[in-house]
Design a protein around this motif. Structure first.
Motif, short mmCIF file in Angstrom:
data_model
loop_
_atom_site.label_atom_id
_atom_site.label_comp_id
_atom_site.label_asym_id
_atom_site.label_seq_id
_atom_site.Cartn_x
_atom_site.Cartn_y
_atom_site.Cartn_z
N HIS A 186 10.26 57.79 -21.29
CA HIS A 186 9.42 57.15 -21.52
C HIS A 186 8.98 58.88 -20.59
CE1 HIS A 186 4.76 56.68 -19.89
NE2 HIS A 186 4.95 55.76 -21.16
N ALA A 187 9.47 58.90 -19.41
CA ALA A 187 9.45 60.48 -18.99
C ALA A 187 9.51 61.70 -20.02
CB ALA A 187 9.99 60.25 -17.53
N LEU A 188 10.21 61.29 -20.38
CA LEU A 188 10.78 62.62 -21.48
C LEU A 188 9.60 62.51 -22.75
CD1 LEU A 188 12.22 63.90 -24.33
CD2 LEU A 188 12.38 65.15 -21.39
N TYR A 189 9.57 61.95 -22.95
CA TYR A 189 8.36 61.76 -24.22
C TYR A 189 6.74 62.44 -23.56
CZ TYR A 189 10.70 58.15 -27.37
OH TYR A 189 11.86 57.71 -28.07
N SER A 190 6.63 61.85 -22.44
CA SER A 190 5.76 62.37 -22.19
C SER A 190 5.39 64.09 -21.93
CB SER A 190 4.95 61.65 -21.00
OG SER A 190 4.93 60.28 -20.88
N ALA A 191 6.73 64.41 -21.22
CA ALA A 191 6.43 66.19 -20.70
C ALA A 191 7.15 66.85 -21.87
CB ALA A 191 7.84 66.38 -19.57
#
Length: 402
Positions: A387-392
């Motif tokens: 999720h953190a990578l998707y958001s970035a």
């Protein structure tokens, strides 16, 4: 920027037992558990269904028509599956937009879907085609493989974010594809299915002191491929079988999962006496094979993550592998949960199998280290990192304006 709805492109999905299928389910179900709406598009079925909160959509058209013929042809055939995926994803994206689309790099199934408007595209990198023999063989095969590798690289370079299973794997992929150094990237380990972890939990290891002089059991799970080091394994068994015959090494048996009898039909009789082929096994039968094993032989030359490594550790089984594989160095070498041969050859693998077969105390110590290393990767860590990578990646896409 938060992601609430995402799509995954997968070549297949469980009940298929392939590594990519199992990885796709772990990714999808971990995100669902984190409250994200997930749809998986796959080529191993038709229609639409739901499983454990994941919507699964078959992207194969009811009538393949000319595409079915073209898909079997050299070079341009590699574009057929990406076109099927793009068409299916586009219809759902138009009706209810996705925040993000993830696909594997392997043969670039998301090469065309990544062009959909207002959609962040992320590549989760598995083993590249170049590492699976795509560039070997006849001239036709080499030309076909070169196109596939170029398609992979082009698709990956135009991704808004990248996920790697290990740091070493990421370094290799970045160099191979020439990735944009500014695009967000993350190292996120895959998890094992909770039901497999539950079955593996507490698996006893009564084998260290021997079992009434029964042969030491070595388990191999994989395919008869050079990348999997199958040639090294058979070479090592040939060497060790002669030592067993001379009485300098205890007896052993190599049990092969995923291998049929015809694939080892050329073994010398003395070597073949130590080999048992099991073919493909169900999940429960594979669990039983892990429980029976004293050692797991996983001599892969290259793994993006190494599912067999993780399964062996979950069952507390020592692993014998190759140091040429960065994932083996990280997962097995750093944890001291097994032994790694210094080079990819039969003699080198025999040199580490020999003490593992003959020394019960060594096996027991590796078993303890394997248990200590098991469970480092959970669905929670998988979903949080993803999720953190998707958001970035979404932020990066908007910043880049593409």
């Amino acid at each position: 920027m938060s992601v609430r709805r995402t799509a995954l492109i997968a070549w297949d999905y469980p009940p298929s037992a392939s590594g990519l299928a199992i990885a796709a389910r772990e990714i999808a179900e971990s995100l669902v558990e984190a409250g994200i709406d997930v749809t998986v598009y796959t080529l191993d079925r038709n229609g639409r269904s739901e499983e454990n909160g994941v919507t699964i959509v078959g992207a194969v058209p009811e009538r393949a028509g000319a595409d079915g013929w073209l898909r079997k042809r050299m070079v341009l055939g590699h574009l057929v599956a990406p076109r099927w995926f793009a068409r299916t994803v586009a219809a759902d994206h138009a009706a209810r937009p996705f925040d993000c689309l993830e696909a594997t790099n392997w043969y670039a199934p998301g090469a065309l879907a990544r062009r959909l408007p207002d959609l962040t595209f992320v590549t989760r990198h598995s083993t590249p085609a170049a590492s699976t023999g795509a560039l070997n063989g006849s001239l036709r095969d080499r030309l076909d493989g070169r196109f596939a590798c170029r398609l992979e690289a082009t698709s990956a370079r135009r991704s808004h974010g990248h996920i790697f299973n290990t740091a070493a794997h990421g370094e290799k992929i970045c160099a191979l594809y020439g990735l944009d150094p500014g695009a967000p990237r993350a190292v996120i380990g895959l998890s094992l299915p909770p039901e497999r972890l539950a079955r593996a939990s507490g698996a006893a290891y009564p084998h260290a002191a021997g079992r009434n002089n029964d042969p030491v059991e070595i388990l191999f799970v994989g395919r008869a491929e050079v990348r999997k080091g199958f040639d090294c394994l058979l070479g090592a068994v040939d060497i060790l079988s002669r030592e067993t015959a001379s009485g300098t090494l205890p007896d052993f048996r190599l049990r092969l999962v995923g291998i049929d009898a015809g694939e080892v039909a050329g073994l010398a009789p003395e070597t073949g006496r130590h080999v048992e082929t099991l073919g493909r096994l169900s999940d429960t039968a594979l669990d039983d094979a892990y429980r029976r094993a004293d050692l797991v032989a996983a001599p892969s030359r290259y793994e993006s993550f190494g599912l067999v490594y993780q399964e062996a550790l979950a069952f507390g089984r020592p692993v014998v592998g190759l140091a040429v594989d960065p994932s083996a160095r990280q997962v097995i070498g750093e944890s001291r949960a097994g032994l790694l041969a210094t080079e990819a050859s039969g003699p080198a693998l025999a040199d580490v199998l020999r003490p593992a077969i003959s020394d019960p105390a060594l096996r027991l110590e590796c078993h303890r280290q394997a248990l200590a290393a098991a469970g480092r990767f959970s669905r929670r860590s998988l979903s949080e990192g993803t999720h953190a990578l998707y958001s970035a990646a979404r932020d990066y896409r908007q910043y880049q304006g593409r």
